[in-house]
Design a protein around this motif. Structure first.
Motif, mmCIF file in Angstrom:
data_model
loop_
_atom_site.group_PDB
_atom_site.id
_atom_site.type_symbol
_atom_site.label_atom_id
_atom_site.label_comp_id
_atom_site.label_asym_id
_atom_site.label_seq_id
_atom_site.Cartn_x
_atom_site.Cartn_y
_atom_site.Cartn_z
ATOM 1 N N SER A 125 -65.851 -54.881 -61.855
ATOM 2 C CA SER A 125 -67.306 -54.816 -61.896
ATOM 3 C C SER A 125 -67.805 -53.891 -63.008
ATOM 4 O O SER A 125 -67.471 -52.703 -63.043
ATOM 5 C CB SER A 125 -67.839 -54.322 -60.544
ATOM 6 O OG SER A 125 -69.252 -54.295 -60.559
ATOM 7 N N GLY A 126 -68.587 -54.459 -63.923
ATOM 8 C CA GLY A 126 -69.178 -53.687 -65.001
ATOM 9 C C GLY A 126 -68.228 -53.303 -66.113
ATOM 10 O O GLY A 126 -68.631 -52.623 -67.057
ATOM 11 N N ARG A 127 -66.986 -53.732 -66.047
ATOM 12 C CA ARG A 127 -65.994 -53.393 -67.072
ATOM 13 C C ARG A 127 -65.921 -54.485 -68.137
ATOM 14 O O ARG A 127 -66.176 -55.659 -67.867
ATOM 15 C CB ARG A 127 -64.612 -53.199 -66.443
ATOM 16 C CG ARG A 127 -64.577 -52.184 -65.315
ATOM 17 C CD ARG A 127 -64.871 -50.790 -65.812
ATOM 18 N NE ARG A 127 -64.763 -49.809 -64.745
ATOM 19 C CZ ARG A 127 -64.894 -48.498 -64.902
ATOM 20 N NH1 ARG A 127 -65.134 -48.026 -66.119
ATOM 21 N NH2 ARG A 127 -64.783 -47.675 -63.886
ATOM 22 N N ARG A 150 -65.536 -61.718 -60.857
ATOM 23 C CA ARG A 150 -65.373 -60.425 -60.189
ATOM 24 C C ARG A 150 -66.281 -59.359 -60.792
ATOM 25 O O ARG A 150 -66.110 -58.164 -60.533
ATOM 26 C CB ARG A 150 -63.897 -60.001 -60.268
ATOM 27 C CG ARG A 150 -62.999 -60.881 -59.400
ATOM 28 C CD ARG A 150 -61.537 -60.785 -59.779
ATOM 29 N NE ARG A 150 -60.704 -61.567 -58.867
ATOM 30 C CZ ARG A 150 -60.557 -62.892 -58.932
ATOM 31 N NH1 ARG A 150 -61.180 -63.587 -59.897
ATOM 32 N NH2 ARG A 150 -59.802 -63.521 -58.059
ATOM 33 N N GLY A 151 -67.243 -59.793 -61.603
ATOM 34 C CA GLY A 151 -68.237 -58.869 -62.134
ATOM 35 C C GLY A 151 -67.896 -58.246 -63.465
ATOM 36 O O GLY A 151 -68.626 -57.366 -63.942
ATOM 37 N N GLY A 152 -66.802 -58.684 -64.084
ATOM 38 C CA GLY A 152 -66.427 -58.144 -65.380
ATOM 39 C C GLY A 152 -67.045 -58.915 -66.526
ATOM 40 O O GLY A 152 -67.562 -60.021 -66.347
ATOM 41 N N ASN A 153 -66.996 -58.332 -67.705
ATOM 42 C CA ASN A 153 -67.482 -58.972 -68.919
ATOM 43 C C ASN A 153 -66.308 -59.217 -69.856
ATOM 44 O O ASN A 153 -65.385 -58.400 -69.917
ATOM 45 C CB ASN A 153 -68.511 -58.086 -69.628
ATOM 46 C CG ASN A 153 -69.657 -57.692 -68.715
ATOM 47 O OD1 ASN A 153 -70.339 -58.544 -68.163
ATOM 48 N ND2 ASN A 153 -69.861 -56.386 -68.540
ATOM 49 N N SER A 159 -63.717 -53.042 -79.180
ATOM 50 C CA SER A 159 -64.637 -52.020 -79.664
ATOM 51 C C SER A 159 -64.550 -50.812 -78.746
ATOM 52 O O SER A 159 -63.765 -50.783 -77.790
ATOM 53 C CB SER A 159 -66.076 -52.554 -79.680
ATOM 54 O OG SER A 159 -66.570 -52.679 -78.350
ATOM 55 N N ARG A 160 -65.385 -49.814 -79.011
ATOM 56 C CA ARG A 160 -65.398 -48.624 -78.166
ATOM 57 C C ARG A 160 -65.944 -48.908 -76.776
ATOM 58 O O ARG A 160 -65.837 -48.067 -75.878
ATOM 59 C CB ARG A 160 -66.204 -47.512 -78.844
ATOM 60 C CG ARG A 160 -65.554 -47.017 -80.128
ATOM 61 C CD ARG A 160 -66.324 -45.868 -80.753
ATOM 62 N NE ARG A 160 -65.709 -45.477 -82.011
ATOM 63 C CZ ARG A 160 -64.681 -44.647 -82.122
ATOM 64 N NH1 ARG A 160 -64.151 -44.123 -81.033
ATOM 65 N NH2 ARG A 160 -64.178 -44.361 -83.303
ATOM 66 N N LYS A 161 -66.538 -50.075 -76.597
ATOM 67 C CA LYS A 161 -67.027 -50.466 -75.281
ATOM 68 C C LYS A 161 -65.941 -51.136 -74.438
ATOM 69 O O LYS A 161 -66.146 -51.399 -73.264
ATOM 70 C CB LYS A 161 -68.209 -51.427 -75.430
ATOM 71 C CG LYS A 161 -69.429 -50.807 -76.104
ATOM 72 C CD LYS A 161 -70.564 -51.813 -76.218
ATOM 73 C CE LYS A 161 -71.776 -51.194 -76.890
ATOM 74 N NZ LYS A 161 -72.898 -52.175 -77.012
ATOM 75 N N THR A 162 -64.789 -51.420 -75.037
ATOM 76 C CA THR A 162 -63.713 -52.121 -74.339
ATOM 77 C C THR A 162 -63.028 -51.204 -73.332
ATOM 78 O O THR A 162 -62.655 -50.075 -73.658
ATOM 79 C CB THR A 162 -62.662 -52.636 -75.343
ATOM 80 O OG1 THR A 162 -63.310 -53.464 -76.319
ATOM 81 C CG2 THR A 162 -61.581 -53.432 -74.630
ATOM 82 N N ASP A 163 -62.870 -51.707 -72.114
ATOM 83 C CA ASP A 163 -62.147 -50.959 -71.086
ATOM 84 C C ASP A 163 -60.691 -51.401 -70.973
ATOM 85 O O ASP A 163 -59.803 -50.577 -70.783
ATOM 86 C CB ASP A 163 -62.831 -51.141 -69.725
ATOM 87 C CG ASP A 163 -64.227 -50.551 -69.703
ATOM 88 O OD1 ASP A 163 -64.345 -49.319 -69.830
ATOM 89 O OD2 ASP A 163 -65.199 -51.320 -69.578
ATOM 90 N N TYR A 164 -60.456 -52.726 -71.078
ATOM 91 C CA TYR A 164 -59.102 -53.267 -70.919
ATOM 92 C C TYR A 164 -58.830 -54.330 -71.978
ATOM 93 O O TYR A 164 -59.676 -55.176 -72.254
ATOM 94 C CB TYR A 164 -58.928 -53.928 -69.547
ATOM 95 C CG TYR A 164 -59.220 -53.047 -68.365
ATOM 96 C CD1 TYR A 164 -58.271 -52.140 -67.884
ATOM 97 C CD2 TYR A 164 -60.441 -53.134 -67.704
ATOM 98 C CE1 TYR A 164 -58.544 -51.336 -66.785
ATOM 99 C CE2 TYR A 164 -60.724 -52.333 -66.599
ATOM 100 C CZ TYR A 164 -59.777 -51.433 -66.153
ATOM 101 O OH TYR A 164 -60.046 -50.646 -65.068
ATOM 102 N N VAL A 165 -57.642 -54.278 -72.554
ATOM 103 C CA VAL A 165 -57.121 -55.369 -73.377
ATOM 104 C C VAL A 165 -55.950 -55.963 -72.609
ATOM 105 O O VAL A 165 -54.981 -55.258 -72.298
ATOM 106 C CB VAL A 165 -56.660 -54.873 -74.763
ATOM 107 C CG1 VAL A 165 -56.026 -56.022 -75.557
ATOM 108 C CG2 VAL A 165 -57.831 -54.285 -75.536
#
Length: 210
Positions: A125-127, A150-153, A159-165
């Motif tokens: 969610s929100g990631r 599941r609420g992810g993008n 970029s610096r906004k990336t949480d997971y690769v």
């Protein structure tokens, strides 16, 4: 007192990685040649180490740095034993991608890639996720849908906004020419700079879908 050299920017290091790609093609070709007989003897390991030493500009970049470190450790006592040979062969197989798949991609053991260790808990969610490679668990559209449900993008670039690769289990053996390589390179650099981007395997990502 001399001034400390400025730390290269992400853009500068990406440009450096791009310039290294001809060397990477040569490294992959060299690794395939060494693997041809299924063995790696002392002189071959020493030759590979010398090849890396002659390219000092590459030694702070993956996969050169990992390979160089392991070779140095294995040859530190002047002898390549059977366990060290097996480990180095495994690294070379992972580097070259192993056998061909029908899709034209190769199955790479992602444990050889610079995954976060330990692999983190994954929240959706929100990631923001970036997915790259070919996924064994489904098509790119199916993987994207699983994240968005599941609420992810899902973003097409790191970029610096990336949480997971998330790295698919099947990747092109020409990863240095593909978006896979560029995305991975940038993620590593951001992570090394302290940005909390996590590089995770498809298998680990999939374990959180339920």
């Amino acid at each position: 007192m001399s001034k400390k050299a400025p730390h290269p920017t992400i853009a500068e290091r990406l440009q450096q990685a791009k310039q290294l790609r001809p060397h990477t093609n040569e490294l992959i070709g060299l690794a395939r040649g060494l693997l041809a007989d299924g063995m790696l003897n002392q002189s071959e390991a020493e030759y590979l180490l010398k090849w890396l030493e002659e390219r000092p500009g590459a030694l702070d970049t993956w996969p050169y740095n990992v390979l160089f470190q392991r070779l140095n450790e294995s040859l530190a006592d002047g002898h390549l034993d059977s366990d060290e040979e097996a480990e180095m062969l495994g690294m070379l197989v992972d580097l070259t991608g192993g056998g061909n798949l029908e899709s034209g991609a190769t199955a790479v053991n992602t444990t050889a890639l610079p995954l976060n260790d330990p692999q983190p808990s994954i929240e959706f969610s929100g990631r923001t996720f970036v997915v790259t490679g070919t996924f064994a668990s489904g098509s790119r559209r199916e993987v994207t849908s699983a994240i968005e449900m599941r609420g992810g993008n899902v973003s097409g670039s790191v970029s610096r906004k990336t949480d997971y690769v998330v790295l698919g289990q099947r990747v092109s053996d020409q990863w240095t020419h593909a978006n896979y390589g560029g995305k991975l390179e940038k993620a590593i650099m951001l992570r090394d700079d302290g940005h909390p981007v996590a590089i995770v395997s498809e298998q680990h990502w999939a374990s959180f879908l339920d």
